[in-house]
Design a protein around this motif. Structure first.
Motif, short mmCIF file in Angstrom:
data_model
loop_
_atom_site.label_atom_id
_atom_site.label_comp_id
_atom_site.label_asym_id
_atom_site.label_seq_id
_atom_site.Cartn_x
_atom_site.Cartn_y
_atom_site.Cartn_z
N ASN A 80 0.85 -1.19 0.00
CA ASN A 80 0.00 0.00 0.00
C ASN A 80 0.89 1.24 0.00
O ASN A 80 0.92 2.00 0.96
CB ASN A 80 -0.91 -0.02 1.24
CG ASN A 80 -2.01 1.03 1.14
OD1 ASN A 80 -2.08 1.78 0.16
ND2 ASN A 80 -2.87 1.08 2.14
N CYS B 297 -0.07 5.05 1.03
CA CYS B 297 -0.56 5.45 2.35
C CYS B 297 0.52 6.20 3.12
O CYS B 297 1.46 5.60 3.65
CB CYS B 297 -1.02 4.24 3.14
SG CYS B 297 -1.67 4.72 4.75
N CYS C 270 -5.96 -3.68 3.48
CA CYS C 270 -5.34 -3.28 4.75
C CYS C 270 -5.72 -4.25 5.88
O CYS C 270 -4.96 -4.43 6.82
CB CYS C 270 -5.80 -1.88 5.15
SG CYS C 270 -5.22 -0.59 4.05
N CYS D 88 -2.39 -4.44 8.02
CA CYS D 88 -2.04 -3.27 8.85
C CYS D 88 -2.86 -3.26 10.14
O CYS D 88 -4.08 -3.50 10.12
CB CYS D 88 -2.28 -1.98 8.06
SG CYS D 88 -1.81 -0.50 8.97
N CYS E 275 -8.99 2.77 10.29
CA CYS E 275 -9.03 3.44 8.99
C CYS E 275 -10.30 3.07 8.23
O CYS E 275 -10.87 3.91 7.52
CB CYS E 275 -7.79 3.09 8.18
SG CYS E 275 -6.28 3.69 8.92
#
Ligand code: SF4
Length: 700
Positions: free
Chosen positions: A341, A344, A599, A603, A609
């Motif tokens: 990603n 980000c 994500c 993450c 998020c």
């Protein structure tokens, strides 16, 4: 059998490559000092004779005087005595330097410790010669029953009657330096080297035979008593124990010397380089080597040196992390996810600043669902220990079988010691071990090496399960995972994650290789080792990671630089987990994010998020492929307005496609009849597109 590392002498690996033009003068100097010391230590002859007789008396009392029968045998049998004299007069001076050269050239990683052991022991021997001058048996009066075989057979060789010195040069040696016997001591050193580092059975046999035969020779030629030989072995033992300390002393002296010249070097580097010294101490407890500085961070005055700017950036990142919050190191798993990603900024900044995202997610009230159970963790550790047991014999067998079947089997491999202080020290030690192993021409297993990879201007320290150096000098990454391979196949998602992780290690290894000349090849097929079926038996597959490597390389280079993101943040932004939740949420939201459903698997902040992306109606939450189709439409409301025809440029292909889709949907629902458009669904016709989603309806 694979070799493990001998504690003591092999712990300390040279920090810099030794060069023959520095080694040769060092050894010559040390040997010259030793010889001079030996001559200067020449004591009184009658004292030396007294010591010799005392040794003989002790041996007789203990029935250890093996030199008597041996000397009689060598005197009587010329076919034994003559070769023994040749042995005594030559091999000591030939075999020892030959082995030193061999170690230097072929076993470079072992050389420094081996050489230090030899030199330290030799100096201890010098102390013995000084304190205990001893008359050898051959120089005692005839009544003691010894014959000087060197004198008896001197016509066969170059020696005279003065020990092993060439004829006429007897004055150059101290004949009363019998205690301890360094002929035996050095032969023992040679034997250990041959046994430890020789790869053939003949070398191992020579490793045992050479010191044994030398001991017999020194007694049979009446050059030494048995106790001299025993003392020679003891001196080598003492030298072995002192070797690590001697190497540390040498390192310290070298560091002091380089520290004196450092200001000059730093001044010359500072003028042209933007790389801060690897040893630059920054905020308390934090040390970031090779920090690139592209612009002045806050606190660095215009005109400040690159080192000042780098320090200012590190201070800024430490402030973002929060006072006294220790940095969390990036690992390969995080890097693989980071590369997945790259758009980000939030993740790039938090990872770059060393923020623990799992702790942050907890503090934000959206804890991550990551982590292994204690049982899975222990099972994984037990499996890895099994794979690496016996010096990595099974692991190397698998590498040989799956990746390099044409090479010689790994029957005799090396496992260098990689211990060092701190990640920088371990990374340097790993780089050195890789370099030495590349030239060794043998299978070498680096167990949990430490690699450094520059990520967005900061170094990330990575620890693969293992790296194997092949006999041809190429390097292979080994990943050991605890997920099973069932009937020959494994979970593709897990294999993919392992491949992405391995790709990060390969990139880091390529950085190490690029600093060598010539650069050794880093193999792009890694070895993935997993348990077979539900057993604890290892099975392995070669995984081609070329695609993951190029994607990761490209995405890592695209990562937004951490300092640029940090510069754009409001003054006082801080991610300390003990801040009030509202303040912490505001801080996190001040950094742009690019949430995508991916994500969730990569993450720790994913739940936080996702909630915010949904609340904002961000189209990124719908997934990357759909996001790409929607062009400049950033929110779900924008998309619905475009579909309704109330907003959006009709010439925009995305807007036109949405309107066409809305029309088709309305026609389909009309054709399906009133049940499909009945009240209460909230999704009736194109008009229903903007309606509230009822409880239980599929998530958009
Ligand atoms: S979960 Fe949030 S911080 Fe993490 S990568 Fe996705 S958008 Fe970035």
């Amino acid at each position: 059998m694979p070799q493990t590392v001998t504690p003591g002498i092999e712990r300390a690996v040279p920090k810099t490559r030794l060069r023959w033009w520095t080694e040769l003068p060092l050894i010559v100097l040390v040997y010259a000092s030793y010889s001079a010391g030996r001559l200067l230590a020449r004591g009184d002859v009658s004292t030396a004779v007294d010591h010799g007789l005392a040794i003989l008396r002790i041996e007789k009392a203990l029935h250890l005087n093996a030199e008597h029968p041996l000397n009689r045998l060598f005197t009587r049998e010329a076919w034994l005595g003559v070769p023994a004299d040749f042995w005594y007069a030559s091999l000591h001076y030939l075999v020892t330097p030959a082995l030193l050269i061999w170690l230097f050239r072929s076993r470079a990683v072992r050389y420094r410790a081996a050489r230090t052991w030899l030199l330290t022991s030799t100096f201890i021997g010098l102390i013995g010669f000084t304190l205990l001058p001893t008359c050898p048996p051959r120089l005692l009066s005839q009544g003691h029953g010894f014959v000087d075989t060197m004198a008896q057979y001197s016509s066969y060789g170059w020696w005279g009657g003065e020990a092993s010195a060439p004829r006429g040069l007897g004055g150059m040696t101290n004949q009363y330096a019998a205690m301890p016997s360094l002929h035996v001591g050095w032969a023992l050193w040679c034997g250990v080297m041959l046994w430890r580092y020789g790869r053939t059975p003949a070398a191992k046999v020579a490793g045992i035979a050479y010191p044994l035969l030398t001991t017999i020779v020194v007694m049979g030629t009446a050059n030494h008593y048995f106790l001299d030989a025993a003392a020679g072995a003891a001196v080598m033992g003492a030298g072995l124990l002192l070797t690590p300390a001697m190497m540390r002393l040498a390192d310290l002296a070298k560091e002091r010397l380089s520290a004196r010249s450092a200001p000059v070097a730093a001044a010359s580097q500072g003028a042209g380089s933007s790389i801060v010294s690897g040893e630059c101490q920054t905020s308390p407890g934090e040390r970031i080597p090779r920090q690139r500085v592209s612009r002045h961070g806050p606190g660095a005055e215009p005109g400040a040196t690159p080192a000042d700017a780098g320090t200012a950036l590190r201070q800024r990142l430490a402030e973002l992390r929060g006072p006294s919050v220790p940095p969390k190191a990036l690992d390969a798993r995080a890097l693989a996810a980071l590369a997945a990603n790259p758009g980000c900024s939030r993740r790039a900044l938090l990872d770059g600043a060393g923020v623990n995202k799992a702790v942050l997610a907890d503090a934000l009230g959206s804890p991550s669902a990551f982590g292994q159970s204690q049982f899975a963790f222990m099972r994984g550790n037990a499996f890895e220990a099994r794979v690496k047991a016996d010096g990595g014999a099974e692991l190397l067998r698998l590498v040989h079988e799956k990746l390099d079947p044409g090479a010689e089997p790994p029957t005799d491999s090396l496992v260098p010691d990689l211990t060092a202080g701190g990640p920088e020290g371990r990374a340097a030690r790993t780089a050195l071990a890789l370099r030495e192993a590349t030239g060794a021409g043998a299978w070498t297993l680096l167990d949990h090496p430490m690699l450094a990879l520059d990520v967005a201007g900061s170094p990330a320290f990575l620890e693969p399960d293992a790296v194997v150096v092949h006999p041809d000098g190429s390097w292979t990454v080994v990943e050991i995972k605890s997920f099973p391979v069932l009937d020959g196949s494994a979970d593709p998602a897990k294999v993919g994650a392992a491949a992405r992780q391995s790709a990060v290690y390969v990139l880091a290894l390529e950085d190490v290789a690029a600093r060598l000349d010539p650069a050794p090849p880093v193999r792009h097929r890694v070895l993935l080792v997993c348990p077979k079926d539900f057993s604890n038996l290892p099975t392995a597959s070669a995984v081609d990671i070329r695609k993951q490597r190029s994607v990761t390389r490209r995405q890592l280079t695209r990562l937004t630089r951490v300092e640029e993101i940090a510069d754009a943040l409001p003054e006082g932004t801080c991610f300390a987990p003990d801040l009030p939740r509202g303040e912490l949420t505001a801080a996190v939201e001040s950094v742009p994010a690019a949430y995508a459903p991916e994500c969730l698997a990569a993450c720790e902040l994913a739940f936080h998020c996702r909630d915010h992306a949904r609340a904002e109606g961000a189209v990124t939450s719908l997934g990357r492929s759909l996001r790409a189709e929607l062009g400049g439409l950033a929110t779900v409301d924008d998309v619905l307005a475009a579909a309704h025809g109330t907003a959006g440029d009709p010439d925009d292909p995305a807007v036109a496609a949405l309107r066409r889709a809305a029309r088709l949907r309305a026609e389909a629902l009309d054709a399906a009849g009133p049940t499909a458009t009945g009240p209460g669904t909230g999704y009736a016709g194109a008009e229903g597109l903007g309606a509230e989603r009822p409880e239980g309806a599929p998530c958009r």
